[in-house]
Write an enzyme that holds these catalytic residues in place. Structure first.
Site, PDB file in Angstrom:
ATOM      1  N   CYS A   2      31.145  21.185  33.562  1.00 60.58           N
ATOM      2  CA  CYS A   2      30.533  20.669  32.345  1.00 60.58           C
ATOM      3  C   CYS A   2      29.178  21.325  32.132  1.00 60.58           C
ATOM      4  O   CYS A   2      28.579  21.855  33.056  1.00 60.58           O
ATOM      5  CB  CYS A   2      30.370  19.157  32.437  1.00 60.58           C
ATOM      6  SG  CYS A   2      31.896  18.279  32.802  1.00 60.58           S
ATOM      7  N   ARG A  27      31.294  26.277  29.425  1.00 56.62           N
ATOM      8  CA  ARG A  27      31.482  25.490  30.638  1.00 56.62           C
ATOM      9  C   ARG A  27      32.405  24.295  30.427  1.00 56.62           C
ATOM     10  O   ARG A  27      32.792  23.623  31.388  1.00 56.62           O
ATOM     11  CB  ARG A  27      30.128  24.993  31.161  1.00 56.62           C
ATOM     12  CG  ARG A  27      29.167  26.093  31.539  1.00 56.62           C
ATOM     13  CD  ARG A  27      27.858  25.514  32.044  1.00 56.62           C
ATOM     14  NE  ARG A  27      28.040  24.842  33.317  1.00 56.62           N
ATOM     15  CZ  ARG A  27      27.876  25.408  34.504  1.00 56.62           C
ATOM     16  NH1 ARG A  27      27.515  26.676  34.567  1.00 56.62           N
ATOM     17  NH2 ARG A  27      28.042  24.735  35.609  1.00 56.62           N
ATOM     18  N   TRP A  73      34.216  19.217  30.422  1.00 54.02           N
ATOM     19  CA  TRP A  73      35.556  19.622  30.849  1.00 54.02           C
ATOM     20  C   TRP A  73      36.099  18.458  31.652  1.00 54.02           C
ATOM     21  O   TRP A  73      35.556  18.108  32.695  1.00 54.02           O
ATOM     22  CB  TRP A  73      35.498  20.897  31.692  1.00 54.02           C
ATOM     23  CG  TRP A  73      36.846  21.441  32.043  1.00 54.02           C
ATOM     24  CD1 TRP A  73      37.592  22.317  31.306  1.00 54.02           C
ATOM     25  CD2 TRP A  73      37.603  21.177  33.243  1.00 54.02           C
ATOM     26  NE1 TRP A  73      38.770  22.599  31.968  1.00 54.02           N
ATOM     27  CE2 TRP A  73      38.803  21.914  33.143  1.00 54.02           C
ATOM     28  CE3 TRP A  73      37.384  20.380  34.365  1.00 54.02           C
ATOM     29  CZ2 TRP A  73      39.777  21.883  34.145  1.00 54.02           C
ATOM     30  CZ3 TRP A  73      38.346  20.342  35.351  1.00 54.02           C
ATOM     31  CH2 TRP A  73      39.525  21.093  35.235  1.00 54.02           C
ATOM     32  N   ASN A  99      27.800  16.378  35.807  1.00 54.29           N
ATOM     33  CA  ASN A  99      28.772  17.430  36.099  1.00 54.29           C
ATOM     34  C   ASN A  99      29.177  17.259  37.553  1.00 54.29           C
ATOM     35  O   ASN A  99      28.316  17.251  38.440  1.00 54.29           O
ATOM     36  CB  ASN A  99      28.159  18.812  35.872  1.00 54.29           C
ATOM     37  CG  ASN A  99      29.125  19.944  36.200  1.00 54.29           C
ATOM     38  OD1 ASN A  99      30.332  19.740  36.263  1.00 54.29           O
ATOM     39  ND2 ASN A  99      28.596  21.138  36.409  1.00 54.29           N
ATOM     40  N   GLY A 100      30.466  17.111  37.825  1.00 52.80           N
ATOM     41  CA  GLY A 100      30.927  16.947  39.192  1.00 52.80           C
ATOM     42  C   GLY A 100      31.933  15.818  39.321  1.00 52.80           C
ATOM     43  O   GLY A 100      32.474  15.328  38.319  1.00 52.80           O
ATOM     44  N   GLU A 485      45.910  40.799  37.631  1.00 56.33           N
ATOM     45  CA  GLU A 485      44.805  40.511  36.719  1.00 56.33           C
ATOM     46  C   GLU A 485      45.255  40.611  35.264  1.00 56.33           C
ATOM     47  O   GLU A 485      44.869  39.785  34.426  1.00 56.33           O
ATOM     48  CB  GLU A 485      43.645  41.465  37.000  1.00 56.33           C
ATOM     49  CG  GLU A 485      42.463  41.347  36.056  1.00 56.33           C
ATOM     50  CD  GLU A 485      41.764  39.995  36.080  1.00 56.33           C
ATOM     51  OE1 GLU A 485      40.933  39.764  35.191  1.00 56.33           O
ATOM     52  OE2 GLU A 485      42.062  39.175  36.973  1.00 56.33           O
ATOM     53  N   LYS A 489      45.111  37.512  32.552  1.00 57.74           N
ATOM     54  CA  LYS A 489      44.409  37.576  31.269  1.00 57.74           C
ATOM     55  C   LYS A 489      45.323  37.143  30.124  1.00 57.74           C
ATOM     56  O   LYS A 489      44.905  36.425  29.214  1.00 57.74           O
ATOM     57  CB  LYS A 489      43.899  39.002  31.008  1.00 57.74           C
ATOM     58  CG  LYS A 489      42.679  39.372  31.810  1.00 57.74           C
ATOM     59  CD  LYS A 489      41.472  38.577  31.392  1.00 57.74           C
ATOM     60  CE  LYS A 489      40.480  38.415  32.512  1.00 57.74           C
ATOM     61  NZ  LYS A 489      40.877  37.545  33.606  1.00 57.74           N
ATOM     62  N   GLU A 492      45.775  33.354  30.313  1.00 61.73           N
ATOM     63  CA  GLU A 492      44.555  32.604  30.032  1.00 61.73           C
ATOM     64  C   GLU A 492      44.285  32.448  28.543  1.00 61.73           C
ATOM     65  O   GLU A 492      43.943  31.363  28.082  1.00 61.73           O
ATOM     66  CB  GLU A 492      43.347  33.291  30.669  1.00 61.73           C
ATOM     67  CG  GLU A 492      43.204  33.087  32.153  1.00 61.73           C
ATOM     68  CD  GLU A 492      41.974  33.786  32.694  1.00 61.73           C
ATOM     69  OE1 GLU A 492      41.203  33.139  33.403  1.00 61.73           O
ATOM     70  OE2 GLU A 492      41.781  34.984  32.411  1.00 61.73           O
ATOM     71  N   HIS A 508      63.601  42.245  43.984  1.00 62.03           N
ATOM     72  CA  HIS A 508      63.817  41.132  44.894  1.00 62.03           C
ATOM     73  C   HIS A 508      63.654  39.794  44.168  1.00 62.03           C
ATOM     74  O   HIS A 508      63.107  38.840  44.724  1.00 62.03           O
ATOM     75  CB  HIS A 508      62.851  41.220  46.078  1.00 62.03           C
ATOM     76  CG  HIS A 508      63.080  42.418  46.941  1.00 62.03           C
ATOM     77  ND1 HIS A 508      64.113  42.504  47.843  1.00 62.03           N
ATOM     78  CD2 HIS A 508      62.414  43.600  47.011  1.00 62.03           C
ATOM     79  CE1 HIS A 508      64.070  43.676  48.450  1.00 62.03           C
ATOM     80  NE2 HIS A 508      63.040  44.363  47.959  1.00 62.03           N
ATOM     81  N   LYS A 607      34.535  28.022  32.259  1.00 60.95           N
ATOM     82  CA  LYS A 607      34.057  29.256  32.876  1.00 60.95           C
ATOM     83  C   LYS A 607      33.691  29.070  34.345  1.00 60.95           C
ATOM     84  O   LYS A 607      34.070  29.857  35.198  1.00 60.95           O
ATOM     85  CB  LYS A 607      32.833  29.760  32.103  1.00 60.95           C
ATOM     86  CG  LYS A 607      32.273  31.071  32.607  1.00 60.95           C
ATOM     87  CD  LYS A 607      33.227  32.211  32.307  1.00 60.95           C
ATOM     88  CE  LYS A 607      32.676  33.542  32.751  1.00 60.95           C
ATOM     89  NZ  LYS A 607      33.669  34.610  32.563  1.00 60.95           N
TER      90      LYS A 607
END
Length: 612
Positions: A2, A27, A73, A99-100, A485, A489, A492, A508, A607
């Site tokens: 947050c 955030r 968040w 935040n937490g 990666e 992306k 996301e 496989h 983020k």
């Protein structure tokens, strides 16, 4: 997870807080709220983005020179108006933003209910402010003392700011495992989760450490103490952050700006750290521990998400060049499997923010076991930078887009420089090879700029595959982590399911998924395994898969097989991820835009992941 911002001074707090929330929205953006004190304690909060909050407040009373704001968040409780912060104590005297996660909130809640407390929200945060209120009433103490007592009763992580309606000239803040920075102005103070909301007003800051409580008072100044009452003399730092670096600068999205910044950010990350002509490398964080790292039994890399992919590339680099065994671990799993760590190990933590909770927890375990700890992060003064024995900043500048781009290439660049430095000190590569690689590293920013010129071609390809439901990314060697990666992306920011695989592993299992509707992105720049990659492409085409290949300029063989090709400059395979990832970043960006997705703030993501 947050974003927190607060102000106390003589200016109107509301505009400062809202501007700060906009800069912290990366955030978290499930909901937002503000608390403003002007005799009355006015709380406004709303589900959605900061703009939704601004629209909701409209022409309501926003006066007051003390206030705080929060962009959320969600962890405890669904994203809605009620669960949005700030939260009030039962008597409406105190307001908190947080935040937490308070892990033992349930037992505290049950105890408070026996004391007559009732709760409006589903959040652990509301339980904390009620606990502080209960202590304040029972102990007849100051607000900061009630906060201190309460924090000694809770288990978990927190960054909190508290307003007390009966003490209109101070804010109380505290942190544990979640960042808070205090800005020092002239007869005013600022507080935030990071420096981006503060830089416009001051460059003088104090970073709170774990278990510290700060009182920001217009009467008594800044006072910091530990939760055990130890008084702390604050260390004032000067931040070097430019306003333009946290603005879009004419780009539609921060992500696109950050993709295009990479030639510059890679140069910034290596400036003063090597000289190809003179043949030297210099990483201040390593020099003191050269012998210990060179003679380590192994290097353990801990990271999450994109940073984990950087670590995988580093595994290839360190083992290939410096001949040091490497293990790459998900930080979120590392400490829960009772890992074997010794004093002869080196643990490297990689994190853009330097605040990733899982990575910090892994570092704490490594330190307990006596391992040398090394941090690679982007944010100066971050928790990882402070608790590790040594480390290197990537100097990529603020990365606002939630999907990491320039931080990834910054991390890979520093890790490559580290591998070269150690290889040279250890004598595992020849002087000729060492100097050749340094010379090529010097050329990387220019080659990244050249790779960015593929944008028009990439945009055309994006238009062809934008409606796909699934995608497969294939790579070999150094480019296998790039495949991971690239898939991340796409997931996301465009919400298309995608998976990355070593190209040889396709047969496989994943080959069963291939049909004419499945785009297969193949990173085909490895000269050492070129013929094998050609065979993989042929296997895909035999099953009517749609092949999009990233190839070296002038490639002819794969060009004949692939449906679409993206040509990038040639480089040594050690540095190939820095070039081959560029078109994959552009591809995910364009597909997301074409699908109408919020590129900078993808759903459900934040983020900086500061909770486990």
């Amino acid at each position: 997870m947050c974003g927190i911002v607060g102000y106390i001074g003589k200016k109107d707090a509301y505009p400062i807080i809202i501007k700060g929330l906009r800069r912290l929205e990366y955030r978290g953006y499930d909901s937002a709220g503000v608390a403003l004190l002007n005799g009355n304690l006015n709380i406004y909060k709303k589900k959605g983005k900061v703009q939704d909050l601004v629209d909701f407040i409209d022409d309501n009373n926003t006066s007051g020179s003390i206030g705080m704001g929060h962009t959320r968040w969600a962890t405890h409780g669904a994203p809605n108006d009620t669960n949005a912060h700030p939260h009030l104590s039962q008597n409406k005297r105190l307001a908190i933003i947080h935040n937490g996660i308070i892990e033992n909130y349930e037992s505290i809640k049950q105890w408070l209910e026996t004391r007559g407390h009732s709760f409006a929200s589903e959040t652990d945060t509301e339980i904390l402010i009620h606990l502080i209120e209960e202590i304040l009433n029972e102990e007849d103490c100051s607000t900061e003392e009630a906060v201190r007592i309460a924090l000694n009763k809770v288990i978990g992580a927190y960054a909190i700011v508290i307003i007390d309606r009966l003490n209109p000239k101070k804010l109380v803040a505290a942190r544990k495992s979640s960042p808070l920075v205090i800005g020092l102005g002239k007869e005013e103070y600022f507080i935030a989760s990071d420096a981006t909301p503060i830089v416009e007003y001051t460059n003088q800051v104090v970073y709170l450490d774990d278990d510290e409580i700060a009182v920001l008072s217009l009467k008594d100044g800044l006072q910091i103490s530990k939760t055990d009452k130890t008084v702390i003399s604050p260390s004032i730092l000067e931040i070097n952050l430019k306003i333009e670096s946290i603005e879009k600068g004419g780009y539609d999205f921060f992500m696109l700006k950050e993709i295009y910044e990479q030639p510059k950010t890679i140069s910034n990350g290596t400036r003063g750290r090597f000289n190809a002509q003179e043949g030297w490398t210099r990483l201040g964080g390593i020099d003191k521990f050269n012998n210990k790292i060179i003679n380590a039994n192994r290097i353990i890399i801990v990271a999450c998400g994109t940073s984990w992919h950087s670590g995988l590339i580093a595994e290839y680099m360190f083992e290939d060049l410096a001949r040091i065994p490497v293990e790459v671990e998900y930080a979120s799993e590392f400490r829960y499997r009772n890992p074997i760590i010794t004093e002869k190990d080196v643990v490297i933590a990689i994190s853009q923010s330097g605040e990733t909770a899982d990575t910090l927890a892994a570092l704490e375990l490594a330190k307990q076991k006596g391992a040398l700890t090394y941090g690679i992060c982007n944010v100066v003064g971050s928790s990882i930078a402070r608790i590790t024995d040594a480390g290197s900043y990537i100097h990529a500048g603020p990365e606002i887009g939630v999907a990491s781009t320039k931080a990834f290439t910054g991390q890979v660049t520093i890790l490559a420089l580290m591998a070269l430095h150690l290889a040279n000190k250890k004598g595992t590569i020849s002087e000729t090879r060492y100097r050749t690689l340094l010379a090529e590293l010097e050329n990387i920013p220019q080659k990244v700029a050249k790779a960015l010129e593929t944008d028009a071609v990439v945009k055309q390809i994006a238009n062809k595959v934008k409606n796909s439901n699934n995608a497969l990314y294939l790579g070999r060697g150094y480019n296998f982590p790039v495949a991971l990666e690239g898939a991340l992306k796409l997931k996301e920011i465009s919400y298309i399911h995608a998976e990355g695989y070593p190209a040889a592993e396709m047969k496989h299992g994943p080959i069963a998924l291939i049909d004419e509707n499945m785009p297969i992105f193949v990173i085909a720049t490895n000269q050492s395994a070129y013929e094998k990659i050609v065979s993989n492409v042929q296997e895909v085409k035999a099953r009517k898969g749609k092949v999009i290949a990233v190839v070296l300029e002038g490639d002819t063989q794969i060009k004949k097989l692939a449906d679409y090709i993206i040509e990038i400059p040639e480089t040594d395979e050690v540095f190939s991820p820095l070039i081959s990832v560029i078109p994959l970043q552009l591809l995910s960006y364009h597909i997301a835009v074409m699908r109408g997705c919020n590129v900078d703030q993808p759903r459900n993501l934040a983020k900086s992941v500061t909770v486990e």
